[in-house]
Design a protein around this motif. Structure first.
Motif, mmCIF file in Angstrom:
data_model
loop_
_atom_site.group_PDB
_atom_site.id
_atom_site.type_symbol
_atom_site.label_atom_id
_atom_site.label_comp_id
_atom_site.label_asym_id
_atom_site.label_seq_id
_atom_site.Cartn_x
_atom_site.Cartn_y
_atom_site.Cartn_z
ATOM 1 N N ASN A 99 0.819 -1.217 0.000
ATOM 2 C CA ASN A 99 0.000 0.000 0.000
ATOM 3 C C ASN A 99 0.857 1.274 0.000
ATOM 4 O OD1 ASN A 99 -2.516 1.213 -0.140
ATOM 5 N ND2 ASN A 99 -2.673 1.434 2.080
ATOM 6 N N LEU A 100 1.858 1.273 -0.877
ATOM 7 C CA LEU A 100 2.769 2.412 -0.945
ATOM 8 C C LEU A 100 2.274 3.468 -1.917
ATOM 9 C CD1 LEU A 100 6.149 0.517 -0.942
ATOM 10 C CD2 LEU A 100 5.212 1.897 0.890
ATOM 11 N N LEU A 101 2.535 4.707 -1.574
ATOM 12 C CA LEU A 101 2.216 5.816 -2.457
ATOM 13 C C LEU A 101 3.099 5.740 -3.703
ATOM 14 C CD1 LEU A 101 2.114 8.657 0.217
ATOM 15 C CD2 LEU A 101 0.158 7.497 -0.842
ATOM 16 N N GLU A 102 2.600 6.242 -4.794
ATOM 17 C CA GLU A 102 3.336 6.209 -6.062
ATOM 18 C C GLU A 102 4.730 6.826 -5.915
ATOM 19 O OE1 GLU A 102 3.649 4.798 -9.796
ATOM 20 O OE2 GLU A 102 1.768 4.678 -8.689
ATOM 21 N N ASP A 103 4.827 7.962 -5.229
ATOM 22 C CA ASP A 103 6.116 8.642 -5.059
ATOM 23 C C ASP A 103 7.119 7.816 -4.255
ATOM 24 O OD1 ASP A 103 5.171 10.778 -6.500
ATOM 25 O OD2 ASP A 103 4.745 12.023 -4.746
ATOM 26 N N ASP A 104 6.640 6.988 -3.347
ATOM 27 C CA ASP A 104 7.537 6.205 -2.501
ATOM 28 C C ASP A 104 8.024 4.922 -3.180
ATOM 29 O OD1 ASP A 104 7.270 8.147 -0.593
ATOM 30 O OD2 ASP A 104 5.813 7.039 0.606
ATOM 31 N N ARG A 105 7.397 4.546 -4.259
ATOM 32 C CA ARG A 105 7.785 3.322 -4.965
ATOM 33 C C ARG A 105 9.172 3.433 -5.591
ATOM 34 N NH1 ARG A 105 2.229 0.941 -7.585
ATOM 35 N NH2 ARG A 105 1.028 1.110 -5.663
ATOM 36 N N GLU A 106 9.603 4.652 -5.868
ATOM 37 C CA GLU A 106 10.907 4.846 -6.493
ATOM 38 C C GLU A 106 12.054 4.410 -5.580
ATOM 39 O OE1 GLU A 106 11.802 9.522 -5.482
ATOM 40 O OE2 GLU A 106 10.613 9.032 -7.237
ATOM 41 N N TRP A 107 11.791 4.248 -4.306
ATOM 42 C CA TRP A 107 12.821 3.800 -3.365
ATOM 43 C C TRP A 107 13.135 2.317 -3.524
ATOM 44 C CZ3 TRP A 107 15.595 6.763 0.065
ATOM 45 C CH2 TRP A 107 15.212 8.098 0.151
ATOM 46 N N PHE A 108 12.226 1.576 -4.142
ATOM 47 C CA PHE A 108 12.386 0.132 -4.294
ATOM 48 C C PHE A 108 12.985 -0.208 -5.643
ATOM 49 C CE2 PHE A 108 9.335 0.662 -0.984
ATOM 50 C CZ PHE A 108 9.533 -0.405 -0.127
ATOM 51 N N THR A 109 13.714 -1.311 -5.671
ATOM 52 C CA THR A 109 14.328 -1.768 -6.909
ATOM 53 C C THR A 109 14.352 -3.294 -6.953
ATOM 54 O OG1 THR A 109 16.268 -1.519 -8.330
ATOM 55 C CG2 THR A 109 16.692 -1.745 -5.975
ATOM 56 N N VAL A 110 14.394 -3.837 -8.163
ATOM 57 C CA VAL A 110 14.563 -5.278 -8.327
ATOM 58 C C VAL A 110 16.042 -5.570 -8.099
ATOM 59 C CG1 VAL A 110 14.443 -7.211 -9.928
ATOM 60 C CG2 VAL A 110 12.612 -5.508 -9.898
ATOM 61 N N LEU A 111 16.324 -6.381 -7.092
ATOM 62 C CA LEU A 111 17.698 -6.712 -6.734
ATOM 63 C C LEU A 111 18.218 -7.917 -7.506
ATOM 64 C CD1 LEU A 111 17.325 -6.344 -2.859
ATOM 65 C CD2 LEU A 111 18.269 -4.652 -4.458
ATOM 66 N N GLY A 112 17.309 -8.799 -7.873
ATOM 67 C CA GLY A 112 17.705 -10.001 -8.587
ATOM 68 C C GLY A 112 16.499 -10.724 -9.153
ATOM 69 N N SER A 113 16.783 -11.547 -10.152
ATOM 70 C CA SER A 113 15.715 -12.295 -10.806
ATOM 71 C C SER A 113 16.311 -13.533 -11.449
ATOM 72 C CB SER A 113 15.062 -11.406 -11.874
ATOM 73 O OG SER A 113 14.135 -12.132 -12.617
ATOM 74 N N ARG A 114 15.607 -14.651 -11.308
ATOM 75 C CA ARG A 114 16.062 -15.867 -11.992
ATOM 76 C C ARG A 114 14.864 -16.733 -12.352
ATOM 77 N NH1 ARG A 114 15.992 -19.903 -8.025
ATOM 78 N NH2 ARG A 114 16.172 -19.098 -5.928
ATOM 79 N N SER A 115 14.980 -17.402 -13.476
ATOM 80 C CA SER A 115 13.930 -18.325 -13.916
ATOM 81 C C SER A 115 14.191 -19.698 -13.324
ATOM 82 C CB SER A 115 13.920 -18.432 -15.441
ATOM 83 O OG SER A 115 13.534 -17.225 -16.008
ATOM 84 N N VAL A 116 13.116 -20.415 -13.023
ATOM 85 C CA VAL A 116 13.210 -21.770 -12.494
ATOM 86 C C VAL A 116 12.385 -22.676 -13.401
ATOM 87 C CG1 VAL A 116 12.765 -23.257 -10.508
ATOM 88 C CG2 VAL A 116 13.448 -20.866 -10.152
ATOM 89 N N ASP A 117 13.046 -23.578 -14.078
ATOM 90 C CA ASP A 117 12.377 -24.564 -14.941
ATOM 91 C C ASP A 117 11.410 -23.953 -15.955
ATOM 92 O OD1 ASP A 117 13.680 -26.656 -13.643
ATOM 93 O OD2 ASP A 117 12.084 -26.859 -12.167
ATOM 94 N N GLU A 118 11.606 -22.728 -16.342
ATOM 95 C CA GLU A 118 10.748 -22.032 -17.297
ATOM 96 C C GLU A 118 9.283 -21.978 -16.860
ATOM 97 O OE1 GLU A 118 11.235 -23.323 -21.319
ATOM 98 O OE2 GLU A 118 13.407 -23.309 -21.169
#
Length: 114
Positions: free
Chosen positions: A32-51
């Motif tokens: 439930n974050l405000l739109e302006d506060d979302r900029e503080w977050f970032t994707v740190l990592g991502s990986r696929s598992v078995d497609e």
């Protein structure tokens, strides 16, 4: 000539999904974050598992806390995500004072349940 339904068309030509964006949008809405506060977050990592699904890590840069979410190949985010932090609630929230109130509150609440 045979007509195909939308479902059949999607099966023949699967829609491309962006798991990182799906996970990010899901988490921001769930916290439930405000739109302006979302900029503080970032994707740190991502990986696929078995497609079949992807594991996405989201956090605030410079902080050790992170949320780990799963996004299925269908583009659906699993609502049961995990919060990981080496910092326990008993350690306090002094490190969060530089963050916007809603971001600090989200991290503090997760640490309290960690």
């Amino acid at each position: 000539m045979t007509q195909t339904t939308d479902l059949e068309q999607n099966t023949e030509h699967p829609v491309e999904h962006n798991p990182e964006q799906i996970a990010f949008d899901f988490l921001m809405t769930d916290l439930n974050l405000l739109e302006d506060d979302r900029e503080w977050f970032t994707v740190l990592g991502s990986r696929s598992v078995d497609e079949l699904w992807s594991v996405i890590e989201i956090g605030v840069e410079g902080f050790p806390d992170k949320w780990v979410l799963q996004v299925w190949d269908t583009g659906v985010c699993d609502p049961s995500y995990t919060f990981v932090s080496p910092i326990k609630a008993a350690a306090g929230i002094a490190d969060l004072v530089e963050l916007p109130d809603s971001v600090a509150a989200a991290i503090a609440a997760e640490r309290a349940n960690n």
